[in-house]
Design a protein around this motif. Structure first.
Motif, PDB file in Angstrom:
ATOM      1  N   ARG A   1       2.599  -9.065  13.228  1.00 26.81           N
ATOM      2  CA  ARG A   1       2.053  -9.428  11.911  1.00 26.81           C
ATOM      3  C   ARG A   1       3.107  -9.502  10.810  1.00 26.81           C
ATOM      4  NH1 ARG A   1      -3.793  -6.884  11.002  1.00 26.81           N
ATOM      5  NH2 ARG A   1      -3.907  -8.663   9.611  1.00 26.81           N
ATOM      6  N   VAL A   2       4.375  -9.546  11.186  1.00 29.08           N
ATOM      7  CA  VAL A   2       5.441  -9.576  10.180  1.00 29.08           C
ATOM      8  C   VAL A   2       5.315 -10.796   9.272  1.00 29.08           C
ATOM      9  CG1 VAL A   2       7.937  -9.755   9.829  1.00 29.08           C
ATOM     10  CG2 VAL A   2       7.040  -8.215  11.554  1.00 29.08           C
ATOM     11  N   ALA A   3       5.150 -11.973   9.852  1.00 29.23           N
ATOM     12  CA  ALA A   3       5.071 -13.202   9.050  1.00 29.23           C
ATOM     13  C   ALA A   3       3.878 -13.165   8.103  1.00 29.23           C
ATOM     14  CB  ALA A   3       4.993 -14.420   9.964  1.00 29.23           C
ATOM     15  N   GLU A   4       2.751 -12.699   8.587  1.00 33.70           N
ATOM     16  CA  GLU A   4       1.534 -12.619   7.770  1.00 33.70           C
ATOM     17  C   GLU A   4       1.736 -11.667   6.590  1.00 33.70           C
ATOM     18  OE1 GLU A   4      -2.966 -10.828   8.341  1.00 33.70           O
ATOM     19  OE2 GLU A   4      -1.813 -11.376  10.115  1.00 33.70           O
ATOM     20  N   VAL A   5       2.323 -10.506   6.857  1.00 27.47           N
ATOM     21  CA  VAL A   5       2.589  -9.534   5.792  1.00 27.47           C
ATOM     22  C   VAL A   5       3.613 -10.110   4.819  1.00 27.47           C
ATOM     23  CG1 VAL A   5       3.555  -7.258   5.268  1.00 27.47           C
ATOM     24  CG2 VAL A   5       1.933  -7.525   7.156  1.00 27.47           C
ATOM     25  N   GLY A   6       4.636 -10.766   5.346  1.00 26.74           N
ATOM     26  CA  GLY A   6       5.647 -11.376   4.492  1.00 26.74           C
ATOM     27  C   GLY A   6       5.060 -12.375   3.522  1.00 26.74           C
ATOM     28  N   LYS A   7       4.150 -13.203   3.991  1.00 25.76           N
ATOM     29  CA  LYS A   7       3.491 -14.176   3.113  1.00 25.76           C
ATOM     30  C   LYS A   7       2.662 -13.465   2.046  1.00 25.76           C
ATOM     31  CE  LYS A   7       3.308 -17.889   6.487  1.00 25.76           C
ATOM     32  NZ  LYS A   7       2.466 -18.675   7.383  1.00 25.76           N
ATOM     33  N   ALA A   8       1.962 -12.416   2.429  1.00 25.23           N
ATOM     34  CA  ALA A   8       1.121 -11.682   1.476  1.00 25.23           C
ATOM     35  C   ALA A   8       1.959 -10.974   0.415  1.00 25.23           C
ATOM     36  CB  ALA A   8       0.239 -10.680   2.217  1.00 25.23           C
ATOM     37  N   LEU A   9       3.187 -10.600   0.753  1.00 22.65           N
ATOM     38  CA  LEU A   9       4.054  -9.925  -0.218  1.00 22.65           C
ATOM     39  C   LEU A   9       4.395 -10.825  -1.399  1.00 22.65           C
ATOM     40  CD1 LEU A   9       6.489  -7.981   2.127  1.00 22.65           C
ATOM     41  CD2 LEU A   9       4.889  -6.979   0.477  1.00 22.65           C
ATOM     42  N   ARG A  10       4.325 -12.147  -1.204  1.00 19.14           N
ATOM     43  CA  ARG A  10       4.617 -13.078  -2.299  1.00 19.14           C
ATOM     44  C   ARG A  10       3.714 -12.837  -3.500  1.00 19.14           C
ATOM     45  NH1 ARG A  10       4.574 -18.526   1.329  1.00 19.14           N
ATOM     46  NH2 ARG A  10       6.435 -18.060   2.556  1.00 19.14           N
ATOM     47  N   ASP A  11       2.483 -12.390  -3.251  1.00 21.39           N
ATOM     48  CA  ASP A  11       1.505 -12.191  -4.319  1.00 21.39           C
ATOM     49  C   ASP A  11       1.453 -10.753  -4.826  1.00 21.39           C
ATOM     50  OD1 ASP A  11       0.721 -14.886  -4.137  1.00 21.39           O
ATOM     51  OD2 ASP A  11      -0.679 -14.414  -2.515  1.00 21.39           O
ATOM     52  N   ALA A  12       2.216  -9.850  -4.225  1.00 17.82           N
ATOM     53  CA  ALA A  12       2.192  -8.452  -4.643  1.00 17.82           C
ATOM     54  C   ALA A  12       3.004  -8.282  -5.924  1.00 17.82           C
ATOM     55  CB  ALA A  12       2.745  -7.547  -3.539  1.00 17.82           C
ATOM     56  N   PRO A  13       2.494  -7.506  -6.873  1.00 17.87           N
ATOM     57  CA  PRO A  13       3.193  -7.352  -8.146  1.00 17.87           C
ATOM     58  C   PRO A  13       4.565  -6.693  -7.973  1.00 17.87           C
ATOM     59  CG  PRO A  13       1.351  -5.804  -7.978  1.00 17.87           C
ATOM     60  CD  PRO A  13       1.263  -6.731  -6.801  1.00 17.87           C
ATOM     61  N   GLY A  14       5.555  -7.284  -8.603  1.00 18.69           N
ATOM     62  CA  GLY A  14       6.895  -6.715  -8.613  1.00 18.69           C
ATOM     63  C   GLY A  14       7.783  -7.086  -7.440  1.00 18.69           C
TER      64      GLY A  14
ATOM     65  N   LEU B   1       8.417   4.466 -12.748  1.00 22.92           N
ATOM     66  CA  LEU B   1       7.914   4.954 -11.456  1.00 22.92           C
ATOM     67  C   LEU B   1       6.397   4.870 -11.338  1.00 22.92           C
ATOM     68  CD1 LEU B   1      10.243   8.009 -10.754  1.00 22.92           C
ATOM     69  CD2 LEU B   1      10.194   5.803  -9.578  1.00 22.92           C
ATOM     70  N   LEU B   2       5.694   5.043 -12.434  1.00 24.25           N
ATOM     71  CA  LEU B   2       4.234   4.934 -12.392  1.00 24.25           C
ATOM     72  C   LEU B   2       3.818   3.512 -12.007  1.00 24.25           C
ATOM     73  CD1 LEU B   2       1.463   6.229 -12.836  1.00 24.25           C
ATOM     74  CD2 LEU B   2       1.644   5.582 -15.244  1.00 24.25           C
ATOM     75  N   THR B   3       4.456   2.531 -12.614  1.00 23.91           N
ATOM     76  CA  THR B   3       4.169   1.138 -12.292  1.00 23.91           C
ATOM     77  C   THR B   3       4.539   0.830 -10.844  1.00 23.91           C
ATOM     78  OG1 THR B   3       4.585   0.537 -14.598  1.00 23.91           O
ATOM     79  CG2 THR B   3       4.594  -1.262 -12.981  1.00 23.91           C
ATOM     80  N   LEU B   4       5.667   1.354 -10.390  1.00 19.58           N
ATOM     81  CA  LEU B   4       6.076   1.168  -8.999  1.00 19.58           C
ATOM     82  C   LEU B   4       5.033   1.764  -8.060  1.00 19.58           C
ATOM     83  CD1 LEU B   4       8.147   0.322  -6.853  1.00 19.58           C
ATOM     84  CD2 LEU B   4       9.249   2.550  -7.205  1.00 19.58           C
ATOM     85  N   GLY B   5       4.600   2.970  -8.345  1.00 19.38           N
ATOM     86  CA  GLY B   5       3.591   3.624  -7.513  1.00 19.38           C
ATOM     87  C   GLY B   5       2.299   2.835  -7.449  1.00 19.38           C
ATOM     88  N   ARG B   6       1.904   2.274  -8.565  1.00 23.37           N
ATOM     89  CA  ARG B   6       0.669   1.461  -8.584  1.00 23.37           C
ATOM     90  C   ARG B   6       0.823   0.200  -7.748  1.00 23.37           C
ATOM     91  NH1 ARG B   6      -0.530   2.342 -14.946  1.00 23.37           N
ATOM     92  NH2 ARG B   6      -1.664   4.307 -14.734  1.00 23.37           N
ATOM     93  N   SER B   7       2.007  -0.389  -7.791  1.00 22.02           N
ATOM     94  CA  SER B   7       2.249  -1.583  -6.982  1.00 22.02           C
ATOM     95  C   SER B   7       2.204  -1.243  -5.500  1.00 22.02           C
ATOM     96  CB  SER B   7       3.609  -2.198  -7.341  1.00 22.02           C
ATOM     97  OG  SER B   7       3.881  -3.308  -6.538  1.00 22.02           O
ATOM     98  N   VAL B   8       2.808  -0.125  -5.144  1.00 19.86           N
ATOM     99  CA  VAL B   8       2.858   0.284  -3.733  1.00 19.86           C
ATOM    100  C   VAL B   8       1.467   0.634  -3.225  1.00 19.86           C
ATOM    101  CG1 VAL B   8       3.735   2.021  -2.129  1.00 19.86           C
ATOM    102  CG2 VAL B   8       5.259   1.036  -3.844  1.00 19.86           C
ATOM    103  N   THR B   9       0.809   1.562  -3.890  1.00 19.26           N
ATOM    104  CA  THR B   9      -0.488   2.034  -3.390  1.00 19.26           C
ATOM    105  C   THR B   9      -1.639   1.082  -3.705  1.00 19.26           C
ATOM    106  OG1 THR B   9      -0.897   3.368  -5.372  1.00 19.26           O
ATOM    107  CG2 THR B   9       0.201   4.454  -3.513  1.00 19.26           C
ATOM    108  N   GLY B  10      -1.524   0.338  -4.791  1.00 17.82           N
ATOM    109  CA  GLY B  10      -2.608  -0.542  -5.191  1.00 17.82           C
ATOM    110  C   GLY B  10      -2.549  -1.923  -4.584  1.00 17.82           C
ATOM    111  N   ALA B  11      -1.385  -2.329  -4.090  1.00 17.06           N
ATOM    112  CA  ALA B  11      -1.271  -3.690  -3.558  1.00 17.06           C
ATOM    113  C   ALA B  11      -0.590  -3.732  -2.198  1.00 17.06           C
ATOM    114  CB  ALA B  11      -0.514  -4.571  -4.565  1.00 17.06           C
ATOM    115  N   ILE B  12       0.635  -3.255  -2.121  1.00 17.56           N
ATOM    116  CA  ILE B  12       1.426  -3.437  -0.902  1.00 17.56           C
ATOM    117  C   ILE B  12       0.813  -2.696   0.288  1.00 17.56           C
ATOM    118  CG2 ILE B  12       3.685  -3.051   0.159  1.00 17.56           C
ATOM    119  CD1 ILE B  12       4.873  -3.547  -2.689  1.00 17.56           C
ATOM    120  N   GLN B  13       0.428  -1.457   0.115  1.00 14.13           N
ATOM    121  CA  GLN B  13      -0.147  -0.702   1.234  1.00 14.13           C
ATOM    122  C   GLN B  13      -1.513  -1.217   1.647  1.00 14.13           C
ATOM    123  OE1 GLN B  13       0.050   3.393  -0.048  1.00 14.13           O
ATOM    124  NE2 GLN B  13       2.138   3.635   0.712  1.00 14.13           N
TER     125      GLN B  13
END
Length: 87
Positions: free
Chosen positions: A9-22, A44-56
């Motif tokens: 699923r690397v390619a699929e995740v890679g494509k989805a990362l285009r829309d993740a904030p930051g 760091l708060l904004t980074l954490g929100r991007s990680v837990t709210g979008a990327i993960q």
């Protein structure tokens, strides 16, 4: 940020990362993680929100490892460009 994905699923995740904030860039890597992504955030708060709210939450992401930088090192560029045949 290092990102581990489900097998195949690397390619699929890679494509989805285009829309993740930051997310500024993402590259496929070898080893225990599958993708290394450069993620920019104002704090760091904004980074954490991007990680837990979008990327993960991207389907196929199984684990992340966030490594905030403390200082950018201005290293000289290699005068010879990397070529695939050099490997």
């Amino acid at each position: 940020m290092l990102i581990q994905t489900e097998i195949g699923r690397v390619a699929e995740v890679g494509k989805a990362l285009r829309d993740a904030p930051g997310v500024e860039s993402a590259d496929e890597v070898t080893g225990p993680y599958d993708i290394i992504a450069k993620v920019h955030a104002s704090d760091l708060l904004t980074l954490g929100r991007s990680v837990t709210g979008a990327i993960q939450k991207i389907p196929g992401v199984t684990r992340t490892l966030t490594c905030p930088t403390t200082r950018h090192l201005n290293l000289p560029e290699d005068p010879s460009p990397h070529r695939e045949n050099d490997l």
